[in-house]
Design a protein around this motif. Structure first.
Motif, mmCIF file in Angstrom:
data_model
loop_
_atom_site.group_PDB
_atom_site.id
_atom_site.type_symbol
_atom_site.label_atom_id
_atom_site.label_comp_id
_atom_site.label_asym_id
_atom_site.label_seq_id
_atom_site.Cartn_x
_atom_site.Cartn_y
_atom_site.Cartn_z
ATOM 1 N N ALA A 59 1.000 2.107 -1.780
ATOM 2 C CA ALA A 59 1.029 0.677 -1.451
ATOM 3 C C ALA A 59 1.571 0.442 -0.050
ATOM 4 O O ALA A 59 1.009 -0.335 0.729
ATOM 5 C CB ALA A 59 1.871 -0.076 -2.479
ATOM 6 N N VAL A 60 2.666 1.119 0.284
ATOM 7 C CA VAL A 60 3.252 0.949 1.621
ATOM 8 C C VAL A 60 2.316 1.506 2.690
ATOM 9 O O VAL A 60 2.114 0.880 3.743
ATOM 10 C CB VAL A 60 4.649 1.616 1.678
ATOM 11 N N ALA A 61 1.704 2.658 2.437
ATOM 12 C CA ALA A 61 0.795 3.257 3.422
ATOM 13 C C ALA A 61 -0.441 2.386 3.637
ATOM 14 O O ALA A 61 -0.843 2.136 4.779
ATOM 15 C CB ALA A 61 0.390 4.658 2.974
ATOM 16 N N SER A 62 -1.048 1.903 2.557
ATOM 17 C CA SER A 62 -2.253 1.083 2.718
ATOM 18 C C SER A 62 -1.926 -0.275 3.316
ATOM 19 O O SER A 62 -2.730 -0.845 4.044
ATOM 20 C CB SER A 62 -2.977 0.926 1.382
ATOM 21 N N GLU A 63 -0.730 -0.780 3.031
ATOM 22 C CA GLU A 63 -0.327 -2.050 3.644
ATOM 23 C C GLU A 63 -0.100 -1.864 5.142
ATOM 24 O O GLU A 63 -0.436 -2.745 5.938
ATOM 25 C CB GLU A 63 0.939 -2.586 2.977
ATOM 26 N N ALA A 64 0.448 -0.734 5.540
ATOM 27 C CA ALA A 64 0.659 -0.466 6.963
ATOM 28 C C ALA A 64 -0.669 -0.313 7.705
ATOM 29 O O ALA A 64 -0.792 -0.722 8.858
ATOM 30 C CB ALA A 64 1.512 0.786 7.137
ATOM 31 N N VAL A 65 -1.671 0.242 7.036
ATOM 32 C CA VAL A 65 -2.968 0.450 7.673
ATOM 33 C C VAL A 65 -3.796 -0.832 7.693
ATOM 34 O O VAL A 65 -4.395 -1.182 8.715
ATOM 35 C CB VAL A 65 -3.736 1.584 6.952
ATOM 36 N N THR A 66 -3.852 -1.556 6.579
ATOM 37 C CA THR A 66 -4.743 -2.722 6.464
ATOM 38 C C THR A 66 -4.075 -4.049 6.802
ATOM 39 O O THR A 66 -4.769 -5.038 7.002
ATOM 40 C CB THR A 66 -5.304 -2.836 5.035
ATOM 41 N N HIS A 67 -2.755 -4.097 6.804
ATOM 42 C CA HIS A 67 -1.989 -5.343 7.013
ATOM 43 C C HIS A 67 -2.319 -6.396 5.964
ATOM 44 O O HIS A 67 -2.301 -7.589 6.243
ATOM 45 C CB HIS A 67 -2.198 -5.888 8.430
ATOM 46 N N GLN A 68 -2.664 -5.964 4.773
ATOM 47 C CA GLN A 68 -2.904 -6.838 3.635
ATOM 48 C C GLN A 68 -1.811 -6.601 2.610
ATOM 49 O O GLN A 68 -1.367 -5.474 2.409
ATOM 50 C CB GLN A 68 -4.261 -6.555 2.965
ATOM 51 N N ALA A 69 -1.412 -7.662 1.926
ATOM 52 C CA ALA A 69 -0.432 -7.540 0.857
ATOM 53 C C ALA A 69 -1.015 -6.714 -0.284
ATOM 54 O O ALA A 69 -2.233 -6.599 -0.430
ATOM 55 C CB ALA A 69 -0.022 -8.920 0.353
ATOM 56 N N VAL A 70 -0.143 -6.134 -1.091
ATOM 57 C CA VAL A 70 -0.579 -5.272 -2.189
ATOM 58 C C VAL A 70 -1.528 -6.018 -3.118
ATOM 59 O O VAL A 70 -2.588 -5.526 -3.485
ATOM 60 C CB VAL A 70 0.645 -4.737 -2.972
ATOM 61 N N TRP A 71 -1.139 -7.229 -3.519
ATOM 62 C CA TRP A 71 -1.955 -7.990 -4.466
ATOM 63 C C TRP A 71 -3.308 -8.347 -3.861
ATOM 64 O O TRP A 71 -4.330 -8.290 -4.533
ATOM 65 C CB TRP A 71 -1.197 -9.243 -4.910
ATOM 66 N N SER A 72 -3.348 -8.719 -2.570
ATOM 67 C CA SER A 72 -4.621 -9.104 -1.957
ATOM 68 C C SER A 72 -5.522 -7.894 -1.734
ATOM 69 O O SER A 72 -6.732 -8.049 -1.613
ATOM 70 C CB SER A 72 -4.391 -9.847 -0.639
ATOM 71 N N LEU A 144 8.598 -5.074 -3.597
ATOM 72 C CA LEU A 144 7.568 -5.275 -2.585
ATOM 73 C C LEU A 144 6.638 -6.417 -2.970
ATOM 74 O O LEU A 144 6.342 -7.293 -2.157
ATOM 75 C CB LEU A 144 6.777 -3.969 -2.395
ATOM 76 N N VAL A 145 6.197 -6.436 -4.217
ATOM 77 C CA VAL A 145 5.291 -7.494 -4.677
ATOM 78 C C VAL A 145 6.000 -8.852 -4.684
ATOM 79 O O VAL A 145 5.419 -9.863 -4.270
ATOM 80 C CB VAL A 145 4.717 -7.141 -6.072
ATOM 81 N N LEU A 149 5.110 -12.104 -2.445
ATOM 82 C CA LEU A 149 4.791 -13.359 -3.121
ATOM 83 C C LEU A 149 5.520 -14.525 -2.459
ATOM 84 O O LEU A 149 4.921 -15.562 -2.170
ATOM 85 C CB LEU A 149 5.164 -13.270 -4.603
ATOM 86 N N PHE A 150 6.814 -14.336 -2.201
ATOM 87 C CA PHE A 150 7.585 -15.416 -1.584
ATOM 88 C C PHE A 150 7.258 -15.590 -0.107
ATOM 89 O O PHE A 150 7.265 -16.696 0.419
ATOM 90 C CB PHE A 150 9.090 -15.185 -1.760
ATOM 91 N N LYS A 151 6.950 -14.499 0.585
ATOM 92 C CA LYS A 151 6.612 -14.559 2.012
ATOM 93 C C LYS A 151 5.215 -15.126 2.235
ATOM 94 O O LYS A 151 4.967 -15.794 3.219
ATOM 95 C CB LYS A 151 6.747 -13.170 2.618
ATOM 96 N N GLY A 152 4.310 -14.845 1.323
ATOM 97 C CA GLY A 152 2.939 -15.335 1.427
ATOM 98 C C GLY A 152 2.031 -14.437 2.254
ATOM 99 O O GLY A 152 0.890 -14.786 2.501
ATOM 100 N N SER A 153 2.543 -13.303 2.694
ATOM 101 C CA SER A 153 1.725 -12.369 3.465
ATOM 102 C C SER A 153 2.272 -10.963 3.272
ATOM 103 O O SER A 153 3.244 -10.762 2.557
ATOM 104 C CB SER A 153 1.739 -12.738 4.958
ATOM 105 N N ALA A 154 1.655 -10.017 3.960
ATOM 106 C CA ALA A 154 2.098 -8.631 3.854
ATOM 107 C C ALA A 154 3.479 -8.456 4.449
ATOM 108 O O ALA A 154 3.871 -9.152 5.393
ATOM 109 C CB ALA A 154 1.106 -7.723 4.568
ATOM 110 N N LEU A 155 4.245 -7.546 3.907
ATOM 111 C CA LEU A 155 5.597 -7.304 4.386
ATOM 112 C C LEU A 155 5.583 -6.578 5.729
ATOM 113 O O LEU A 155 6.372 -6.874 6.613
ATOM 114 C CB LEU A 155 6.378 -6.480 3.352
ATOM 115 N N LEU A 156 4.680 -5.623 5.896
ATOM 116 C CA LEU A 156 4.611 -4.836 7.138
ATOM 117 C C LEU A 156 3.631 -5.438 8.120
ATOM 118 O O LEU A 156 2.655 -5.985 7.850
ATOM 119 C CB LEU A 156 4.208 -3.393 6.817
#
Length: 156
Positions: A59-72, A144-145, A149-156
């Motif tokens: 999840a962290v690796a794919s979020e760093a590559v795609t800049h998408q949140a885990v759920w999205s 992370l999720v 959710l509260f931020k509304g976007s990806a963490l990384l």
């Protein structure tokens, strides 16, 4: 057949005269004990922990590559019923593959050689450390999720 949750004087006379042992019945509204289901055991905890460790890293690796949140990454992101970010096509399939492979890899030693999941150590990696890291990974993934959710976007 009458089942009573509390012994009455009348029922104790009946059970005393019979040769069959009395079986205690749980009250009708009581929740069954954890022991009766046997789903919380070392094997399932090892499988869940191993899957969580792999899932958190993925999840962290794919979020760093795609800049998408885990759920999205899995279901996409919608605003006013309009698709804003499309899901990554292989994300659900990859998740299912990781769960299936981790489950098979965790059960294979038990089924083939009769070893327990916590019977082997390798260098600094002990069963206790694996259990602790699995629990930390589960909480990390949940954190992370929730943050996303509260931020509304990806963490990384």
């Amino acid at each position: 057949v009458v089942v009573r949750a509390v012994d009455s004087p009348e029922s104790s006379k009946e059970t005393a005269s019979t040769s069959e042992p009395a079986v205690a019945a749980a009250p009708s509204g009581a929740a069954p004990s954890v022991q009766s289901f046997a789903i919380l055991n070392p094997v399932t905890e090892a499988i869940n922990g191993r899957t969580a460790m792999l899932g958190f890293v993925a999840a962290v690796a794919s979020e760093a590559v795609t800049h998408q949140a885990v759920w999205s990454q899995i279901v996409g992101r919608y605003i006013n019923l309009e698709l804003v970010e499309s899901p990554i096509g292989a994300a659900p399939l990859g998740f299912a593959a990781v769960v299936a492979l981790t489950t098979m890899a965790s059960l294979a030693p038990k089924m083939l050689a009769g070893d327990n999941v916590d019977s082997k150590s390798f260098g600094p990696f002990t069963p206790g450390l694996e259990l602790t890291l699995g629990r930390v990974a589960q909480m990390g993934f949940l954190g992370l999720v929730v943050v996303e959710l509260f931020k509304g976007s990806a963490l990384l």
